[in-house]
Design a protein around this motif. Structure first.
Motif, short mmCIF file in Angstrom:
data_model
loop_
_atom_site.label_atom_id
_atom_site.label_comp_id
_atom_site.label_asym_id
_atom_site.label_seq_id
_atom_site.Cartn_x
_atom_site.Cartn_y
_atom_site.Cartn_z
N ALA A 32 -70.59 -18.56 -4.49
CA ALA A 32 -70.50 -17.89 -3.19
C ALA A 32 -69.63 -18.69 -2.23
CB ALA A 32 -71.89 -17.68 -2.61
N ALA A 33 -69.79 -20.00 -2.22
CA ALA A 33 -68.99 -20.84 -1.32
C ALA A 33 -67.51 -20.70 -1.61
CB ALA A 33 -69.43 -22.30 -1.46
N ARG A 34 -67.14 -20.67 -2.88
CA ARG A 34 -65.72 -20.50 -3.26
C ARG A 34 -65.19 -19.16 -2.77
NH1 ARG A 34 -65.36 -21.67 -9.59
NH2 ARG A 34 -63.20 -20.99 -9.23
N ALA A 35 -66.00 -18.11 -2.92
CA ALA A 35 -65.55 -16.78 -2.51
C ALA A 35 -65.41 -16.70 -0.99
CB ALA A 35 -66.54 -15.73 -3.02
N PHE A 36 -66.38 -17.22 -0.25
CA PHE A 36 -66.31 -17.17 1.21
C PHE A 36 -65.12 -17.98 1.73
CE2 PHE A 36 -70.75 -15.75 0.99
CZ PHE A 36 -70.75 -14.76 1.97
N ARG A 37 -64.89 -19.16 1.14
CA ARG A 37 -63.74 -19.97 1.56
C ARG A 37 -62.44 -19.23 1.31
NH1 ARG A 37 -66.56 -24.55 -0.59
NH2 ARG A 37 -65.45 -24.30 -2.57
N LEU A 38 -62.37 -18.56 0.16
CA LEU A 38 -61.15 -17.84 -0.20
C LEU A 38 -60.84 -16.74 0.81
CD1 LEU A 38 -59.00 -17.52 -2.52
CD2 LEU A 38 -60.50 -15.72 -3.41
N LEU A 39 -61.86 -15.96 1.19
CA LEU A 39 -61.64 -14.88 2.14
C LEU A 39 -61.26 -15.44 3.51
CD1 LEU A 39 -64.52 -12.36 1.28
CD2 LEU A 39 -62.21 -12.48 0.37
N GLY A 40 -61.93 -16.50 3.91
CA GLY A 40 -61.61 -17.09 5.20
C GLY A 40 -60.20 -17.65 5.25
N LYS A 41 -59.82 -18.34 4.18
CA LYS A 41 -58.48 -18.93 4.11
C LYS A 41 -57.39 -17.88 4.20
CE LYS A 41 -55.65 -21.74 0.95
NZ LYS A 41 -55.62 -22.42 -0.37
N ASN A 42 -57.67 -16.69 3.70
CA ASN A 42 -56.67 -15.61 3.69
C ASN A 42 -56.89 -14.58 4.79
OD1 ASN A 42 -54.87 -15.87 1.05
ND2 ASN A 42 -56.94 -16.53 0.52
#
Length: 401
Positions: free
Chosen positions: A355-365
């Motif tokens: 979940a942390a990887r997915a949330f970071r990915l969306l935030g970064k983009n």
């Protein structure tokens, strides 16, 4: 019955007489190898769409009983043509409508569910014929009315027949296998040689259009070996099986996209607990399947948001109209510009940080999401439809789908 299999062919697979002839030759070869077959077929090509277009010229709100009677015509056309073809090439075959095949249903017209199947009749027919060609998508209710099973109904018919007859089910369509995501959305998507029932259930429920949720659920409940492959292709397809039978488990198996959703928000200023119960009672009465539910108390009142399929729009409108009569202060917002993007994988149970990887990915983009829901093996985001394909690609790259 030994050496029995259920095979299902979709609308594009039986879209022309030449395609029906090609499938019939293939079926005949399997009979010559000692098999008995139940073959479930859909309506040819765009037949169902054309029938609905005719209805649309009359009304936007047709009587659902009469609509079922009309839509069943498409599959009946296909079963007759295929049975005629099989008999013409020397293979003993008989066509059966859903009612003739003993597929008993319950529930509302246009979205009925299968109650049971008359296996005694089918076994008797298989002693007389090598192939039974059964109309998918349809059955009959207690009033002996023709009913249809809704979206993906032919898949559901096929797996239900396989479950009742205790045999494997093979579903043939225009794709070679189940992919980690739709290759039209992400061209580097990899085919899956095997996937668990529960992963396939999640992918189907969350928007992957390869198999309908109900058919996978039946397969899981009755342990039906389920194969998906491309019609008349030698390319290896996908076996769907119990999680314990998988040789390899990935952390994230697939990414699903559902563009066909409505994002509904309801606010009632009185914050009555009965409001929530009455809402879900009305949705249940109207057979509206909902997802991504959230509830918060705000200054404006009680706020409930959820998603549902846009094909349930008419049923949703009726439910909300009934609710509005009891709660006139209720404010309603229905958004059609949202999509649901989900990651699925049985390995999530044992691996932290997904979940942390997915949330970071969306935030970064800079991809905003309006709602999030999770299960043991999935995470879903409601995002702007214009960002949906981009989100799928980013998640596939992140998790090597």
């Amino acid at each position: 019955m030994e050496n029995l299999s259920v095979l299902k062919f979709g609308g594009t697979s039986v879209g022309t007489i030449e395609k029906i002839k090609g499938i019939s030759d293939y079926l005949s070869s399997r009979v010559k190898n000692g098999e008995k077959l139940i073959v479930v077929v859909s309506a040819m090509g765009k037949t169902t769409d054309h029938l609905l277009e005719q209805v649309g010229q009359i009304t936007k709100n047709p009587d659902t009983r009469e609509l079922d009677t009309l839509l069943a015509v498409g599959e009946q056309n296909t079963i007759s043509l295929m049975a005629i073809t099989l008999n013409d090439i020397g293979t003993r075959a008989k066509s059966l409508t859903g009612m003739q095949a003993g597929i008993k249903t319950f529930g509302q017209h246009t979205k009925s569910k299968i109650k049971n199947v008359d296996t005694d009749f089918l076994e008797d027919q298989l002693r007389q014929f090598d192939i039974l060609v059964v109309a998918g998508f349809q059955g009959f209710n207690d009033n002996k009315e023709i009913t249809t099973l809704g979206r993906g109904g032919s898949d559901t018919s096929a797996v239900a027949l396989a479950a009742a007859m205790a045999c494997p089910c093979e579903i043939y369509t225009d794709v070679t296998s189940v992919f980690g995501t739709d290759p039209r959305l992400y061209s580097d998507a990899k085919p899956l040689s095997q996937v668990s029932y529960e992963e396939m259930l999640e992918l189907s429920a969350l928007g992957a259009g390869v198999l309908e949720t109900r058919c996978v659920e039946i397969a899981k409940n009755y342990n039906v070996p389920l194969y998906l492959g491309k019609t008349l292709s030698e390319t290896r397809g996908t076996w769907i099986m119990a999680n314990t039978d998988l040789l390899e488990k990935k952390v994230v198996t697939g990414v699903a996209l559902d563009n066909d959703i409505l994002h509904v928000t309801l606010v009632d200023k009185y914050k009555k607990a009965s409001f929530v119960q009455d809402l879900f009672d009305q949705l249940d009465l109207s057979s509206v399947n909902i997802d991504m539910i959230s509830q918060v108390l705000v200054d404006e009142g009680i706020n409930i948001s959820f998603t549902c399929k846009n094909t349930d729009q008419n049923f949703l409108d009726k439910a909300l109209q009934a609710l509005k009569e009891k709660y006139p202060s209720m404010a309603t917002s229905i958004r059609t510009d949202c999509a649901k993007v989900s990651i699925v994988g049985s390995g999530m149970r044992d691996v932290s940080g997904v979940a942390a990887r997915a949330f970071r990915l969306l935030g970064k983009n800079s991809i905003n999401f309006y709602q999030v829901t999770t299960s043991e093996i999935s995470i879903s985001y409601a995002v702007d439809k214009e960002n949906a394909t981009k989100t799928v690609g980013l998640l596939c790259q992140e998790f090597e789908i």
